[in-house]
Design an enzyme around this catalytic site. Structure first.
Site, short mmCIF file in Angstrom:
data_model
loop_
_atom_site.label_atom_id
_atom_site.label_comp_id
_atom_site.label_asym_id
_atom_site.label_seq_id
_atom_site.Cartn_x
_atom_site.Cartn_y
_atom_site.Cartn_z
N GLU A 1 44.32 33.31 9.82
CA GLU A 1 45.51 32.69 10.41
C GLU A 1 46.56 32.01 9.42
O GLU A 1 47.60 31.86 9.44
CB GLU A 1 45.29 32.10 11.57
CG GLU A 1 45.24 32.90 12.98
CD GLU A 1 46.22 33.75 13.33
OE1 GLU A 1 47.30 33.42 13.57
OE2 GLU A 1 45.98 35.13 13.63
N SER B 1 29.37 28.35 78.05
CA SER B 1 28.51 27.29 78.40
C SER B 1 28.29 26.42 77.21
O SER B 1 27.56 25.53 77.53
CB SER B 1 27.40 27.87 79.19
OG SER B 1 27.80 28.49 80.55
#
Length: 819
Positions: free
Chosen positions: A80, A364
């Site tokens: 690079e 219940s």
């Protein structure tokens, strides 16, 4: 290009740069205005294992340069920016070459950017293709080189650059392509990643392995030419095949997906993590957080196995489960449906553990909240209620007449028995008593208790979000709930009345180690420990021999079943002191009745599949947990004698028939004064006790206000039975006066001895010793002159009754003696 035009082109470039120079960018200002660099967050289990990464469009994990190998740095520099360590942020030779080409073509066609410039572009200027942007980039790059060292700039660059396949930064790239951290990359791997930077799509090793290999070898060649690697290392690296190990992405399967969904909702809805949802989203998916959750992989796996071991078929209902440590509120496991990853299941992504979109009726399983409300209201576990029938006038003018499961009738039944056997009718009457006769007030007190214990704990993250409705049917669970809040509320009973808000997270830290969130239990005592002790004692019996027996795991545990109307929802919620789990079974598409032929068992009660799933989970989950009792408190009871006709404490003159003796948990008893009337003993009717056993007669007379005096008499009636009384039944006598009862005594018998041939004196002695009286008659047995007569004076020659006869003691025996 014509050589004569080169000075002109160069002049144009320099002119553009000079024109831009009058407004030079400032690095500090750019840094202040630049958005934070997105970083991937990681979600970990309680044991530290990774569950899944979380990121938005950029998957990035920032690492320091010390964790980036030298061969990675060299590879990137080689391909690079080979003069990286020689320039001051701008490679003038490369820049002029690129500027010349760009200017002569009239557009930006060639790069020339240094690593420093690329970082500036990624971090500050963006990639707009204009000369002015390029100038800003160059100026900022130069300024950056005056501020940071080359190594610092390179580290920042390697953490920002894109490597393809969603990987931003060298760490994410190493994990994405090779399933290893950047610090472990080989030379060949480092070269391959470095080669991707210029064109990640063109050199993608997943779809273009040959191009990626050629590009890698190009990087290795450049490194050799720059003297970064020895010829031998070069030769070895270029010969290596490209072996990828693509790590599972966050969009693919990961453990505990319903829990992860719940965690995301918990985080994104929590104002402590940002003012807006977008702020919170950015922090979670771009903030690089390290999130240690409460989920325990072993328990999560066991919860999923428990569900699948009971609901075996695709035609079976779905199930949901939430498991919490009641002492800390930590969510240990969460099953939200059948298979989160099933593309053919339209309910796959619906988290039923958090209620789906509506929640489901509790049935219940809601009764323990009424139980607690009743105990707090001074209702004793032994107090009796009608368990067979009740008619409730409703506010709309209609009358509600609830029934019991399968039409069962229980007569009058205690609060404890009504809980153990889940008797709806009795519980409606209990709710009415909690409201002091006003069933709507009772319903309000019941839902207030449920909310205090943990129901509706988490409306930011679960459904339903509406408040509990205080209607008479609330007592039998018509309000909708979810497994998270039910587990949380039952956790209050498991932890001695202390409620701890549930949490899915232990800690959240930022990338630099700052603690953003730390869970704190902060228990709040919401129910008196004495009340919880009594309630837990009853709920343990539900599992021992009540409706929840199928969930029994052979250690101290509480639990309650629940079945909604028409069998559309079935629940079992229970706990040991260290873990509480809530299980729901039903169909996600709506209130589908779970009866044959829809289900293979019919009907589905809370005591069937839900209780079985709970047991299948808890047997394994508690394998290494010590057996512990539930926290207990010394429960003191207070007994009051109440004149029910006046609503005050009975005085010594209160008629017994007006007195109701009631037992209360200390502190829940009503504050009553002693009755002022009557002021003297009353004339009371004497009850009939004839035919009763002695003890029952004495108890009845005492309860009627009299003193019993007992006399006994021999009788042919059953021994111990009252055969007479004085005064007679129905007469009136002064309170505390004496009633004499006569009780039958058993009549014993003795065998008459044989006294024939004995002298009169001897016969009398034998008979007396045997308990009899003797009556003597003198009569000759035969003629003494007859030679055949063996006559003996004074000897017994006959007796009546004869020897061997059984007579009561004291009976008279006649003996005949020769004169």
């Amino acid at each position: 290009m014509n050589p004569s035009r080169r000075p002109l082109a160069l002049g144009l470039v320099l002119g553009a740069l000079a024109a831009s120079a009058c407004n030079l960018p400032d690095l500090k200002q750019e840094q202040a205005e630049a958005p934070a660099l997105p970083q991937t967050s990681f979600v970990f289990a309680a044991d530290g294992s990774l569950i899944t990464p979380l990121h938005a469009e950029q998957n990035r994990v920032i690492v320091p340069l010390s964790k980036i190998p030298e061969n990675v740095r060299d590879a990137v520099v080689a391909i690079e920016d080979k003069r990286y360590y020689d320039h001051m942020g701008i490679d003038v030779k490369a820049l002029l070459r690129a500027a010349y080409v760009d200017a002569t073509t009239g557009r930006i066609v060639e790069g020339g950017s240094t690593i420093t410039q690329q970082y500036v572009k990624n971090a500050y200027t963006g990639d707009e293709q204009t000369l002015s942007r390029k100038f800003r980039e160059a100026v900022l790059a130069y300024q950056l080189e005056q501020t940071l060292s080359k190594d610092e700039i390179l580290a920042r660059y390697l953490n920002t650059v894109y490597f393809g396949n969603g990987a931003y930064g060298i760490q994410a790239a190493a994990e994405t392509y090779f399933a290893r951290p950047a610090s472990e990359l080989t030379l060949a791997q480092a070269a391959l990643l470095a080669g991707l930077i210029a064109a990640p799509a063109d050199y993608d090793p997943v779809v273009r392995p040959n191009l990626a290999t050629n590009r890698r070898n190009q990087v290795l060649t450049q490194m050799r030419e720059l003297g970064m690697i020895e010829p031998g290392a070069f030769a070895s690296a270029v010969q290596r095949p490209v072996n990828l190990h693509i790590r599972q992405r966050s969009t693919e399967r990961y453990p505990a997906p319903y829990f992860v969904d719940y965690f995301k909702q918990w985080f994104l809805s929590n104002p402590r993590f940002g003012k807006t949802v977008q702020d919170r989203y950015d922090l979670l998916f771009k903030g690089g957080l390290r999130i240690q959750t409460t989920i325990v992989p072993r328990l999560q796996e066991q919860a999923e196995q428990a569900v699948h071991s009971i609901l075996l078929y695709r035609s079976d209902p779905y199930a949901a489960m939430t498991v919490i440590d009641p002492r800390t509120g930590y969510i240990k496991a969460m099953v939200g449906g059948r298979n989160y990853w099933d593309p053919n299941d339209r309910f796959a992504k619906v988290n039923l553990a958090a209620g789906g979109s509506t929640g489901r009726q509790a049935g219940s399983a809601f009764k323990p909240f009424t139980l607690v409300a009743a105990l707090e209201h001074g209702i004793s576990p032994t107090q009796y209620f009608n368990g067979s029938s009740v008619a409730v006038p409703l506010s709309d003018g209609t009358v509600w007449t609830p029934g019991n499961a399968e039409g069962s009738s229980y007569g009058y039944i205690s609060l404890e028995s009504a809980t153990i056997n889940s008797v709806n009718v009795a519980y409606v009457n209990i709710e009415k008593a909690v409201g002091d006769g006003d069933i709507y007030l009772g319903a309000q007190r019941v839902v207030d208790t449920a909310k205090r214990m943990g129901i509706r704990c988490c409306t930011r993250t679960t459904s339903p979000k509406n408040q509990l409705v205080p209607v008479p049917s609330a007592v039998i669970g018509t309000n909708e709930v979810n497994t998270l809040e039910m587990a949380s509320a039952y956790g209050t009973l498991a932890d001695g009345g202390a409620h701890v808000a549930p949490t899915p997270v232990v800690t959240i830290t930022t990338p630099d180690g700052k603690v953003l969130y730390q869970a704190r239990a902060n228990p709040k005592q919401v129910v008196n420990p004495a009340i919880v002790t009594v309630a837990d004692g009853i709920l343990q019996k539900v599992v021992l021999y009540g409706t929840g027996a199928a969930a029994n795991i052979g250690r101290p545990q509480i639990g309650k079943t629940g079945t909604a109307q028409n069998y559309s929802d079935a629940w079992f919620v229970g706990a040991v002191p260290q873990l509480v789990a809530a299980v729901w079974v039903g169909f996600p598409q709506g209130q589908v009745s779970m009866q044959f032929p829809t289900t293979r068992i019919s009907p589905v009660y809370g005591g069937t599949w839900p209780a079985q799933i709970w047991r299948a989970f808890m047997v394994n989950a508690t394998h290494n947990l010590p057996v512990k009792p539930f926290p207990t408190s010394n429960v003191r009871f207070v007994t009051l004698r109440i004149d029910v006709t006046q609503g005050c404490l009975a005085n010594p003159y209160t008629p017994p028939q007006n007195v109701d003796t009631q037992t209360f948990i200390a502190g829940t008893e009503p504050q009553l004064k002693v009755c002022k009337q009557p002021t003297s003993y009353q004339l009371l009717p004497v009850p009939s006790v004839i035919g009763l056993k002695e003890s029952a007669a004495i108890d009845l007379l005492r309860s009627a206000g009299f003193v019993a005096n007992v006399a006994y008499a021999a009788s042919d009636q059953r021994a111990g039975t009252v055969i007479a009384q004085d005064p007679q039944a129905g007469q009136r006598a002064l309170q505390t006066s004496t009633v004499t009862i006569t009780v039958s005594r058993k009549v014993s018998t003795e065998v008459v001895p044989n006294v024939l041939g004995m002298t009169q004196a001897a016969a009398r002695t034998v008979l007396r010793d045997a308990g009899f009286e003797a009556s003597v008659q003198e009569q000759q047995q035969c003629d003494p002159a007859d030679p055949a007569c063996s006559y003996q004076t004074g000897v017994v020659w006959a007796q009546s009754p004869s020897a061997g006869t059984k007579l009561p003691p004291g009976s008279t025996i006649t003996i005949i003696v020769n004169p």
